[in-house]
Design a protein around this motif. Structure first.
Motif, mmCIF file in Angstrom:
data_model
loop_
_atom_site.group_PDB
_atom_site.id
_atom_site.type_symbol
_atom_site.label_atom_id
_atom_site.label_comp_id
_atom_site.label_asym_id
_atom_site.label_seq_id
_atom_site.Cartn_x
_atom_site.Cartn_y
_atom_site.Cartn_z
ATOM 1 N N ILE A 303 -7.337 -28.216 2.702
ATOM 2 C CA ILE A 303 -6.454 -29.337 3.018
ATOM 3 C C ILE A 303 -5.042 -28.830 3.212
ATOM 4 N N ALA A 304 -4.408 -29.344 4.247
ATOM 5 C CA ALA A 304 -3.001 -29.043 4.520
ATOM 6 C C ALA A 304 -2.248 -30.364 4.514
ATOM 7 N N ARG A 305 -1.404 -30.570 3.495
ATOM 8 C CA ARG A 305 -0.606 -31.785 3.391
ATOM 9 C C ARG A 305 0.733 -31.579 4.075
ATOM 10 N N HIS A 306 1.348 -32.673 4.472
ATOM 11 C CA HIS A 306 2.606 -32.619 5.208
ATOM 12 C C HIS A 306 3.674 -31.884 4.391
ATOM 13 N N GLY A 307 4.229 -30.823 4.992
ATOM 14 C CA GLY A 307 5.292 -30.083 4.345
ATOM 15 C C GLY A 307 4.832 -29.106 3.289
ATOM 16 N N ARG A 308 3.521 -28.912 3.134
ATOM 17 C CA ARG A 308 3.013 -28.002 2.101
ATOM 18 C C ARG A 308 1.990 -27.059 2.728
ATOM 19 N N ALA A 309 1.820 -25.882 2.103
ATOM 20 C CA ALA A 309 0.864 -24.897 2.602
ATOM 21 C C ALA A 309 -0.560 -25.393 2.384
ATOM 22 N N ALA A 310 -1.453 -24.954 3.232
ATOM 23 C CA ALA A 310 -2.865 -25.319 3.098
ATOM 24 C C ALA A 310 -3.449 -24.673 1.851
ATOM 25 N N GLN A 311 -4.382 -25.353 1.216
ATOM 26 C CA GLN A 311 -5.050 -24.844 0.027
ATOM 27 C C GLN A 311 -6.446 -25.431 -0.053
ATOM 28 N N LEU A 312 -7.304 -24.826 -0.863
ATOM 29 C CA LEU A 312 -8.665 -25.316 -1.053
ATOM 30 C C LEU A 312 -8.671 -26.505 -1.997
ATOM 31 N N LEU A 313 -9.529 -27.461 -1.727
ATOM 32 C CA LEU A 313 -9.748 -28.552 -2.676
ATOM 33 C C LEU A 313 -10.497 -28.022 -3.889
ATOM 34 N N PRO A 314 -10.423 -28.703 -5.022
ATOM 35 C CA PRO A 314 -11.117 -28.232 -6.238
ATOM 36 C C PRO A 314 -12.607 -28.058 -5.988
ATOM 37 N N MET A 370 -4.945 -17.093 6.972
ATOM 38 C CA MET A 370 -5.001 -17.142 8.424
ATOM 39 C C MET A 370 -4.631 -18.532 8.938
ATOM 40 N N VAL A 371 -5.180 -19.564 8.344
ATOM 41 C CA VAL A 371 -4.892 -20.934 8.779
ATOM 42 C C VAL A 371 -3.423 -21.276 8.550
ATOM 43 N N ASN A 372 -2.850 -20.826 7.444
ATOM 44 C CA ASN A 372 -1.431 -21.098 7.194
ATOM 45 C C ASN A 372 -0.552 -20.455 8.256
ATOM 46 N N ARG A 373 -0.898 -19.250 8.703
ATOM 47 C CA ARG A 373 -0.128 -18.624 9.774
ATOM 48 C C ARG A 373 -0.233 -19.437 11.060
ATOM 49 N N GLN A 374 -1.411 -19.936 11.339
ATOM 50 C CA GLN A 374 -1.599 -20.717 12.563
ATOM 51 C C GLN A 374 -0.892 -22.067 12.477
ATOM 52 N N LEU A 375 -0.885 -22.673 11.293
ATOM 53 C CA LEU A 375 -0.136 -23.926 11.120
ATOM 54 C C LEU A 375 1.357 -23.679 11.298
ATOM 55 N N ALA A 376 1.854 -22.530 10.807
ATOM 56 C CA ALA A 376 3.272 -22.204 10.959
ATOM 57 C C ALA A 376 3.642 -22.021 12.426
ATOM 58 N N GLU A 377 2.667 -21.653 13.253
ATOM 59 C CA GLU A 377 2.902 -21.519 14.686
ATOM 60 C C GLU A 377 2.837 -22.849 15.415
ATOM 61 N N GLY A 378 2.566 -23.936 14.678
ATOM 62 C CA GLY A 378 2.542 -25.266 15.269
ATOM 63 C C GLY A 378 1.198 -25.702 15.804
ATOM 64 N N LEU A 379 0.133 -24.977 15.503
ATOM 65 C CA LEU A 379 -1.193 -25.342 16.009
ATOM 66 C C LEU A 379 -1.773 -26.487 15.195
ATOM 67 N N THR A 380 -2.411 -27.416 15.871
ATOM 68 C CA THR A 380 -3.079 -28.536 15.211
ATOM 69 C C THR A 380 -4.340 -28.888 15.982
ATOM 70 N N GLY A 381 -5.204 -29.691 15.379
ATOM 71 C CA GLY A 381 -6.363 -30.247 16.053
ATOM 72 C C GLY A 381 -7.254 -29.223 16.724
ATOM 73 N N GLU A 382 -7.608 -29.502 17.974
ATOM 74 C CA GLU A 382 -8.503 -28.635 18.736
ATOM 75 C C GLU A 382 -7.949 -27.215 18.844
ATOM 76 N N ALA A 383 -6.646 -27.093 19.088
ATOM 77 C CA ALA A 383 -6.044 -25.773 19.244
ATOM 78 C C ALA A 383 -6.145 -24.960 17.963
ATOM 79 N N LEU A 384 -6.013 -25.610 16.825
ATOM 80 C CA LEU A 384 -6.116 -24.905 15.547
ATOM 81 C C LEU A 384 -7.523 -24.367 15.329
ATOM 82 N N LEU A 385 -8.537 -25.175 15.584
ATOM 83 C CA LEU A 385 -9.913 -24.722 15.397
ATOM 84 C C LEU A 385 -10.257 -23.608 16.381
ATOM 85 N N GLU A 386 -9.811 -23.752 17.622
ATOM 86 C CA GLU A 386 -10.087 -22.723 18.625
ATOM 87 C C GLU A 386 -9.471 -21.391 18.203
#
Length: 446
Positions: A303-314, A370-386
């Protein structure tokens, strides 16, 4: 090259002959006819060994796997076998049709008189590879005709195999595309994206499966799972589990009750007791701010919440994979999502790829980074998964051997408020999920 199809135990003669010589079976009832020598001279071309049969019964005994070609005299009287195949009036090609039925993978030459060219042409139309006139026959012509007929039969068989394989691939592609899930999210303010990459070459479906539905109370239910193994049987079982999950969810089941029922389905449908499946289910409340999480031996969502780094759910309270323990239980854990968030669910094919040339795996920690780096680059949705699937493949140094499925649910609080306001849009268009593009996944043409 044509895709092989299942063959009979005995290989056809036309595919097993070597260049050292060919065997010709002559079917004619003239004991003093043209074919008195047991073998044509090598000077006439490739050596041709000759066997003679005076009727269809004798020909059936001599038609062994080492026969390459059959020379049939069209003047041969139709025996009881051929007459039984006739339809109404006398058929002058009844004998030929019978030979074609009993020797479907052998080359056949028709022998007839010079004044019966029309019958000879009809014989070729029915299925003979060529015809010869009795009065013009000599050793050189016969040798050349036999070799030509054998090669033409081989070409015909190869073309038929290629056509059958193409049709089969098209049918499989249509079937597999029809089995890919269409999310049922009408009325929801969540955005959906998915990527699917089967581990099997030239396949669209693997043992991974996922689905997303919205029930009448406004709850959005999402699921992703993985059947152990990578073959077509595992893919079929994954489809069964997905459809069962959707039916049970729409019927009102969730949590432990749903997973227990799915385990019963798995136990009845699997081929052996060693087959199991991992599963992750999430049911998101109508307000989108909290969710219930169940894990059955499956990696926890990201999960990636607004303004926070992505992390695993419990993931500490997860249960075992489906099919391992007969009376297992799967606790449902309540998690807070927040106002704006992105929830990524995935199968272990995404985290088990290698990193570099060694034995190190990407793992969950590597995936989160890896996902946090991609989120920092502004990727979301389809582009993020690709980008995620592409980078995992690059880190692995080539195609991944395991199936990979990734699904992403996004919620933007401001957009949700706008849609909830009077006059705001009440639903979003949910695109049908698609597998990886042809450049990254081997996909049979339609």
């Amino acid at each position: 090259m044509p895709v092989p199809v299942p063959q009979p135990c005995s290989a056809p003669a036309a595919e097993t002959s070597s260049g050292a010589g060919l065997t010709l079976l002559v079917i004619e009832d003239d004991p003093a006819g043209t074919f008195t020598a047991p073998e044509l001279s090598a000077a006439a071309g490739a050596r041709v060994r000759i066997r003679s049969a005076r009727n269809l019964t004798e020909a059936g005994r001599l038609l062994t796997d080492d026969v390459d070609c059959i020379l049939l005299d069209l003047a041969l009287p139709a025996g009881a076998e051929a007459r039984g195949d006739g339809e109404g009036e006398e058929d002058r090609l009844a004998t030929l049709k019978h030979v074609l039925r009993i020797a479907p993978r052998h080359a056949v030459l028709a022998l007839t008189a010079e004044d019966d060219a029309e019958l000879a042409a009809e014989a070729v139309r029915v299925g003979a590879q060529d015809y010869l006139f009795r009065g013009e026959l000599d050793s050189r012509l016969l040798s050349r005709a036999v070799r030509y007929a054998v090669e033409r039969k081989r070409a015909d068989v190869a073309q038929n195999q290629l056509t059958e394989s193409r049709l089969r691939a098209q049918e499989n592609a249509r079937l597999e595309r029809g089995l890919l899930p269409t999310p049922l999210l009408d009325g929801s303010d969540l955005r959906f994206a998915a990527r699917y990459r089967p581990g099997r070459s030239r396949a669209l479906l693997g043992g991974d499966f996922y689905d997303t539905v919205r029930t009448p109370d406004g709850t959005v239910h999402a699921m992703i799972g993985d059947v152990c193994g990578h073959g077509p049987d595992e893919a079929a079982l994954g489809v069964e589990l997905r459809i069962a999950w959707r039916a049970l969810t729409l019927a009102g089941l969730c949590g432990d009750e749903l997973l227990s029922t799915l385990q019963e389905v798995l136990e009845h449908e699997r081929e052996s007791e060693e087959i199991f499946a991992t599963l992750c289910t999430v049911d998101i409340a109508p307000d989108g701010r909290r969710a219930g999480l169940c894990l059955a031996g499956h990696p926890a969502p990201l999960i990636a919440r607004h303004g926070r780094a992505a992390q695993l759910l419990p993931y500490e309270d997860g249960g075992p994979a489906l099919g391992l323990l007969p009376r297992a239980r799967w606790p449902r854990r309540q998690v807070e999502l927040g106002g704006s968030w992105s929830l990524m669910m995935y199968t272990d094919g995404l985290i088990e790829g290698r990193v570099g040339d060694g034995t190190q795996r990407l793992g969950q920690d590597g995936m989160v980074a890896m996902v946090n780096r991609q989120l920092a680059e502004g990727l979301t949705g389809e582009a993020l998964l690709e980008a995620a699937v592409t980078q995992v493949r690059e880190l692995n140094g080539g195609e991944l051997t395991d199936d990979v499925a990734v699904l992403l649910l996004d919620r933007d609080q401001e957009i949700a408020r706008h849609r909830a306001a009077p006059g705001g849009a009440r639903s979003v268009n949910i695109p049908r999920p698609r597998p990886a593009s042809p450049a990254r996944a081997q996909r049979p043409p339609l």
